[in-house]
Design an enzyme around this catalytic site. Sequence first.
Site, PDB file in Angstrom:
ATOM      1  N   ALA A 132      10.126  29.460  14.834  1.00 15.31           N
ATOM      2  CA  ALA A 132      11.459  29.093  15.351  1.00 15.31           C
ATOM      3  C   ALA A 132      11.408  27.660  15.858  1.00 15.31           C
ATOM      4  O   ALA A 132      10.382  26.979  15.727  1.00 15.31           O
ATOM      5  CB  ALA A 132      11.867  30.061  16.438  1.00 15.31           C
ATOM      6  N   ILE A 134      11.338  26.257  18.786  1.00 15.67           N
ATOM      7  CA  ILE A 134      10.478  25.865  19.900  1.00 15.67           C
ATOM      8  C   ILE A 134       9.050  26.349  19.699  1.00 15.67           C
ATOM      9  O   ILE A 134       8.098  25.693  20.095  1.00 15.67           O
ATOM     10  CB  ILE A 134      11.033  26.470  21.230  1.00 15.67           C
ATOM     11  CG1 ILE A 134      12.472  26.066  21.450  1.00 15.67           C
ATOM     12  CG2 ILE A 134      10.159  26.141  22.419  1.00 15.67           C
ATOM     13  CD1 ILE A 134      12.705  24.756  22.128  1.00 15.67           C
ATOM     14  N   ASP A 287      18.785  37.081  26.050  1.00 14.30           N
ATOM     15  CA  ASP A 287      18.718  36.465  24.723  1.00 14.30           C
ATOM     16  C   ASP A 287      18.691  37.587  23.693  1.00 14.30           C
ATOM     17  O   ASP A 287      17.796  37.692  22.863  1.00 14.30           O
ATOM     18  CB  ASP A 287      17.440  35.604  24.635  1.00 14.30           C
ATOM     19  CG  ASP A 287      17.496  34.633  23.468  1.00 14.30           C
ATOM     20  OD1 ASP A 287      18.563  34.529  22.835  1.00 14.30           O
ATOM     21  OD2 ASP A 287      16.477  33.986  23.170  1.00 14.30           O
TER      22      ASP A 287
HETATM   23  N1  LIG Z   1       5.272  41.212  20.036  1.00 13.31           N
HETATM   24  C1  LIG Z   1       5.663  40.961  18.787  1.00 13.31           C
HETATM   25  N2  LIG Z   1       5.325  41.809  17.800  1.00 13.31           N
HETATM   26  C2  LIG Z   1       5.729  41.582  16.526  1.00 13.31           C
HETATM   27  N3  LIG Z   1       6.449  40.532  16.140  1.00 13.31           N
HETATM   28  C3  LIG Z   1       6.796  39.646  17.073  1.00 13.31           C
HETATM   29  C4  LIG Z   1       6.435  39.803  18.443  1.00 13.31           C
HETATM   30  N4  LIG Z   1       6.910  38.763  19.135  1.00 13.31           N
HETATM   31  C5  LIG Z   1       7.559  37.992  18.241  1.00 13.31           C
HETATM   32  N5  LIG Z   1       7.501  38.510  17.000  1.00 13.31           N
HETATM   33  C6  LIG Z   1       8.119  37.943  15.782  1.00 13.31           C
HETATM   34  O1  LIG Z   1       8.259  36.553  15.948  1.00 13.31           O
HETATM   35  C7  LIG Z   1       9.636  36.179  15.878  1.00 13.31           C
HETATM   36  C8  LIG Z   1       9.901  35.030  16.838  1.00 13.31           C
HETATM   37  O2  LIG Z   1       9.526  35.428  18.139  1.00 13.31           O
HETATM   38  P1  LIG Z   1      10.364  34.992  19.423  1.00 13.31           P
HETATM   39  O3  LIG Z   1      11.764  35.473  19.264  1.00 13.31           O
HETATM   40  O4  LIG Z   1       9.626  35.435  20.613  1.00 13.31           O
HETATM   41  O5  LIG Z   1      10.282  33.417  19.247  1.00 13.31           O
HETATM   42  P2  LIG Z   1      11.307  32.299  19.687  1.00 13.31           P
HETATM   43  O6  LIG Z   1      10.660  31.013  19.395  1.00 13.31           O
HETATM   44  O7  LIG Z   1      11.741  32.543  21.069  1.00 13.31           O
HETATM   45  O8  LIG Z   1      12.506  32.514  18.696  1.00 13.31           O
HETATM   46  P3  LIG Z   1      14.063  32.474  19.001  1.00 13.31           P
HETATM   47  O9  LIG Z   1      14.295  31.490  20.086  1.00 13.31           O
HETATM   48  O10 LIG Z   1      14.679  32.105  17.688  1.00 13.31           O
HETATM   49  O11 LIG Z   1      14.409  33.892  19.413  1.00 13.31           O
HETATM   50  C9  LIG Z   1      10.393  37.445  16.187  1.00 13.31           C
HETATM   51  O12 LIG Z   1      11.684  37.445  15.605  1.00 13.31           O
HETATM   52  C10 LIG Z   1       9.502  38.518  15.590  1.00 13.31           C
HETATM   53  O13 LIG Z   1       9.749  38.646  14.216  1.00 13.31           O
END
Ligand SMILES: Nc1ncnc2c1ncn2[C@@H]1O[C@H](COP(=O)(O)OP(=O)(O)OP(=O)(O)O)[C@@H](O)[C@H]1O
EC number: 2.7.-.-
Length: 545
Positions: A132, A134, A287
């Site tokens: 993503a 960040i 979120d």
């Molecule tokens: N604990 C977990 N187990 C399995 N998959 C995970 C886990 N944490 C994250 N993911 C995968 O990684 C992706 C991105 O994680 P996360 O949403 O925490 O990141 P982000 O950078 O905050 O993304 P965004 O801001 O777009 O939501 C999730 O959509 C999921 O597919």
Amino acid sequence: MTLGEIRRLYFIIKIFLTYGLDELIPHMRITLPLRIWRRCIFWIPNKHKNESTGVRIRLAMEQLGPVWIKFGQMLSTRRDLFPPAIADELAVLQDRVAPFDGLKAKEQIERSIGGPVETWFDDFDIKPLASASIAQVHTATLKSNGRDVVIKVIRPDILPVIKADMKLIYRMAHWVPRLLPDGRRLRPVEVVRDYEKTLIDELNLLRESANAIQLRRNFEQSPMLYVPEVFSDYCSESMMVMERIYGIPISDVAALEQHGVNMKILAERGVQVFFTQVFRDSFFHADMHPGNIFVSYDHPEDPQYIAIDCGIVGSLNKEDKRYLAENFIAFFNRDYRKVAELHVDSGWVPPDTNVEDFEFAIRTVCEPIFEKPLAEISFGHVLLNLFNTARRFNMEVQPQLVLLQKTLLYIEGIGRQLYPQLDLWKTAKPFLEDWIKDQIGIPAILRAVKDKAPFWAEKLPELPELFYDSMRQHKLLQHSVDKLVSDMNAQRTRHHKARYLFGVGATLLLSGTAVLLSRPDWDFFPALLMAAGIVTWLIGWRKTN
Ligand SMILES: Nc1ncnc2c1ncn2[C@@H]1O[C@H](COP(=O)(O)OP(=O)(O)OP(=O)(O)O)[C@@H](O)[C@H]1O
């Protein structure tokens, strides 16, 4: 401005012009220098003339990269600032960011743990699981316990990009009031400041870890929600390690149905989980976009949600919760008068607000919503309309309430996608009523007594001593007060006497002068009167000291 910043500013302006966003500035605001400047950069025309304004803004933000995409996503929730067409477009902004090199992620992890990845993890997958704007997520196995984990790593090059873009966004925010007629009302600098705070929070994965731990604790053993375990020993500001979950993405309705998930219960549970977080825990995941919600494969007839990404959370204080609960109930009873009175009585709007006008304004925006059957009404929209109306009556709507309203819209969207007949009101009403009942009356009193009991139990042995001390203090105080009163009385008597002596002295002096003037041959008697007058004055003067 550095050369890099100038280059970036040029790029941003180029994108704005390519999408014709300069056309949003009304003609009368385009000064001569601006017009000449626009003509000078003739080689950047508006290439998207046929698209609507909303689409052009969205496309421009997507081109400008993660900081702008997230900014657009945040702006989409401020429906009080933009017309619905623009807010709707901003809401569909997508993070389409290419993953960064897995080797770089590995380096970042090694810097964070101070050694090779293999010291702590097996099977580290260099290919990201997800990426993503960040952060990026990689999978591995934890050496210490053999558990499957995901490692979330902040993009290594993101901080300078954020800093540079934020500086430029601030600069542009200062231009807005000069360029747009409505610019001041949009409060651009404040909006940017809010955004910067959210962004900085998201950059610190220790915050996200702490939030996830708290949410997990709140729903320990709950059949409704599971939050993956965080391995905090391995977490730092730029890296987070948590249990890997295997669930069905909430957006994959076909897979959920195929797995036999009870969609009605699932949809209702979404609402219950949300209201539990808000009203029971005062701590809610804010979120809730579909990418962060999964459903467990276990017991589909009694489905359990799985939530990840606790980067943004909201929390409401007691007053905010009361505000929400009472307003919802008054709203759904269509008691707009009560809604208006609640706002005035609680000091949410200024006390001189005209209740009739306020009631009328709320009725005007809400009655059309209630034209629909109750089951189709959106809580999120009701709240949005209430906030917008209240703002017109000078209510400062707390950012936490705005965050909640946005989350509510997501929850409703997901709930209705899962089970279109979902009656949100029916699911939530008993919850709100129970909460209000619990806040007033006997349960509230009993809870207050229970809360204070440890304090009193602790203070009880000290009570005799405290009593003795306070009696002594009282005695000493009484003594001081008595002394003060008698001093004051003595002083008052002295002052009375002095005033009397001044009067007598003045009379003697005046009489002596009068006798001297009428009988100049009598020199001894007037002199005696005047001398007696002066002596009386002197005695009076001494009494005043
Ligand atoms: N604990 C977990 N187990 C399995 N998959 C995970 C886990 N944490 C994250 N993911 C995968 O990684 C992706 C991105 O994680 P996360 O949403 O925490 O990141 P982000 O950078 O905050 O993304 P965004 O801001 O777009 O939501 C999730 O959509 C999921 O597919």
